[in-house]
Design a protein around this motif. Structure first.
Motif, PDB file in Angstrom:
ATOM      1  N   ALA A  72     -15.747  22.277 -17.112  1.00 51.99           N
ATOM      2  CA  ALA A  72     -13.797  21.842 -17.147  1.00 51.99           C
ATOM      3  C   ALA A  72     -13.869  22.357 -18.435  1.00 51.99           C
ATOM      4  N   LEU A  73     -14.427  22.078 -19.204  1.00 49.55           N
ATOM      5  CA  LEU A  73     -13.537  23.218 -21.208  1.00 49.55           C
ATOM      6  C   LEU A  73     -13.823  24.607 -20.923  1.00 49.55           C
ATOM      7  N   ALA A  74     -14.497  25.782 -20.202  1.00 52.15           N
ATOM      8  CA  ALA A  74     -14.368  26.911 -19.923  1.00 52.15           C
ATOM      9  C   ALA A  74     -13.296  27.886 -18.682  1.00 52.15           C
ATOM     10  N   GLN A  75     -13.012  26.496 -18.264  1.00 51.02           N
ATOM     11  CA  GLN A  75     -11.740  27.196 -17.212  1.00 51.02           C
ATOM     12  C   GLN A  75     -12.567  28.376 -16.335  1.00 51.02           C
ATOM     13  N   GLY A  76     -13.388  28.292 -15.681  1.00 50.15           N
ATOM     14  CA  GLY A  76     -13.721  30.009 -15.492  1.00 50.15           C
ATOM     15  C   GLY A  76     -13.440  30.918 -15.691  1.00 50.15           C
ATOM     16  N   GLN A  77     -14.068  30.626 -17.086  1.00 51.66           N
ATOM     17  CA  GLN A  77     -14.029  31.843 -17.989  1.00 51.66           C
ATOM     18  C   GLN A  77     -15.705  32.140 -18.160  1.00 51.66           C
ATOM     19  N   ASP A  78     -15.322  33.665 -18.139  1.00 46.12           N
ATOM     20  CA  ASP A  78     -17.026  33.989 -18.825  1.00 46.12           C
ATOM     21  C   ASP A  78     -17.163  33.591 -19.726  1.00 46.12           C
ATOM     22  N   ALA A  79     -18.114  32.444 -20.471  1.00 40.43           N
ATOM     23  CA  ALA A  79     -17.407  32.320 -21.804  1.00 40.43           C
ATOM     24  C   ALA A  79     -19.373  31.829 -22.336  1.00 40.43           C
ATOM     25  N   LYS A  80     -19.247  32.264 -23.682  1.00 45.82           N
ATOM     26  CA  LYS A  80     -21.009  31.860 -24.357  1.00 45.82           C
ATOM     27  C   LYS A  80     -20.558  30.725 -25.530  1.00 45.82           C
ATOM     28  N   THR A  81     -19.208  30.759 -25.715  1.00 45.36           N
ATOM     29  CA  THR A  81     -18.777  29.327 -26.720  1.00 45.36           C
ATOM     30  C   THR A  81     -17.133  29.305 -27.167  1.00 45.36           C
ATOM     31  N   LEU A  82     -17.352  28.186 -26.888  1.00 43.55           N
ATOM     32  CA  LEU A  82     -15.962  27.343 -26.478  1.00 43.55           C
ATOM     33  C   LEU A  82     -15.743  26.752 -27.931  1.00 43.55           C
ATOM     34  N   LEU A  83     -14.230  27.239 -27.853  1.00 45.83           N
ATOM     35  CA  LEU A  83     -14.158  26.535 -29.951  1.00 45.83           C
ATOM     36  C   LEU A  83     -12.489  25.676 -29.213  1.00 45.83           C
ATOM     37  N   TYR A  84     -12.777  24.280 -30.423  1.00 48.03           N
ATOM     38  CA  TYR A  84     -11.830  23.965 -30.001  1.00 48.03           C
ATOM     39  C   TYR A  84     -11.603  23.149 -31.731  1.00 48.03           C
ATOM     40  N   PHE A  85      -9.748  23.174 -31.800  1.00 44.93           N
ATOM     41  CA  PHE A  85      -9.268  23.113 -32.739  1.00 44.93           C
ATOM     42  C   PHE A  85      -8.547  21.319 -33.351  1.00 44.93           C
ATOM     43  N   ASP A  86      -8.384  20.527 -33.861  1.00 40.75           N
ATOM     44  CA  ASP A  86      -8.460  18.809 -33.593  1.00 40.75           C
ATOM     45  C   ASP A  86      -8.331  18.588 -34.734  1.00 40.75           C
TER      46      ASP A  86
END
Length: 307
Positions: A72-86
């Motif tokens: 759900a977080l990757a949204q179909g992107q070819d990601a190895k790391t997901l980065l979130y600021f909050d």
């Protein structure tokens, strides 16, 4: 979706340079994306994380929860790391201190996170600030966001001599402690805003995992000075006499005071702090940082002073 291996979260604190850090991440987004590092939007994170925590409460399989969350977080992107600021994950800016604790509910978030993800797939980062500057800046931010109370009320139950970031970090990391190995599965990256202008590339490199942080482009110039305590005091007094009536009136007042009274050392002395109290908080903060640097459950970033 690619093989996502990690979720990296910057969770505050408020008024400690997080907006600048996020702006630098956005400025270098193409470089991050090339290395499989992708930023997550707030609404996507909130929805996906809420669903994951509900699934955990219902006793669903942890591995399935984690896979669904990453997807759900990757949204179909070819990601190895997901980065979130909050910074909202730390707590509420209208009540950053409670019962003498900085962000008394910070453990709530880390407990939920620990329940839905393998700890080795989590990286947390947090920045800290000298308490008197932190509180005055938070108050100004709360005021311009229409939390209109006098400063004395805002800090009414704050035990100034008991404010310790190390305690906040202990509560943040407690859910990641493994009793069997007596080790922490997550050791957050911590730095001081006072050092940040000199180490922002190191800080962004640490939280993103980018391979070449020295190549990050940007400036250390702050992008949101905020409202000084002096300006906050005057704005509060103004609002008592001139309560906003029409839609947009408050915004005009806010913008006028932010322009005239930014958080700037050259402005008049703040009206509510006596020098001795500020010194006590500064000494306590220096002592606390000395302790934080030596804590086994953190990765402290330091400014290297070249003599």
């Amino acid at each position: 979706m690619g093989n996502v291996v990690q979720l990296n979260i910057y969770l505050g604190a408020f008024r400690t340079g997080g907006q600048h850090l996020f702006a630098m991440a956005r400025a270098n987004e193409a470089m991050l994306n090339d290395q499989g590092i992708f930023l997550v939007q707030k609404n996507i994170f909130n929805t996906a994380f809420s669903e994951a925590t509900k699934s955990a409460e219902q006793g669903h399989d942890r591995a399935e929860i984690q896979d669904k969350l990453f997807a759900a977080l990757a949204q179909g992107q070819d990601a190895k790391t997901l980065l979130y600021f909050d910074p909202l994950l730390s707590g509420n800016i209208t009540r950053p201190i409670g019962a003498g604790l900085i962000f008394p509910r910070i453990k709530n978030f880390s407990r939920l996170l620990a329940n839905v993800m393998d700890h080795d797939k989590i990286r947390l980062a947090m920045s800290v600030r000298e308490p008197s500057a932190f509180l005055t800046s938070c108050y100004g931010q709360a005021l311009i966001n229409a939390h209109v109370v006098p400063f004395e009320e805002y800090v009414n139950d704050v035990k100034f001599d008991a404010i310790r970031w190390s305690n906040c970090i202990d509560r943040l990391t407690a859910p990641f402690f493994d009793d069997s190995t007596q080790t922490y599965g997550v050791k957050p990256i911590i730095w001081r805003i006072e050092d940040y202008p000199y180490i922002w590339r190191q800080a962004l490199g640490a939280i993103t995992g980018v391979e070449n942080p020295q190549d990050l482009v940007g400036s250390s110039a702050p992008n949101n000075a905020g409202l000084s305590l002096y300006g906050s005091h005057l704005m509060y007094k103004y609002l008592q006499k001139h309560a906003p009536k029409a839609r947009g009136d408050f915004k005009k007042v806010r913008e006028a005071f932010l322009e005239k009274y930014p958080n700037d050392a050259s402005k008049p002395d703040d009206p509510f702090w006596n020098a001795d109290q500020i010194k006590e908080m500064q000494y306590a903060y220096d002592d606390d940082w000395y302790f934080i640097e030596r804590m086994e459950n953190v990765q402290a970033l330091r400014r290297q002073i070249v003599s």
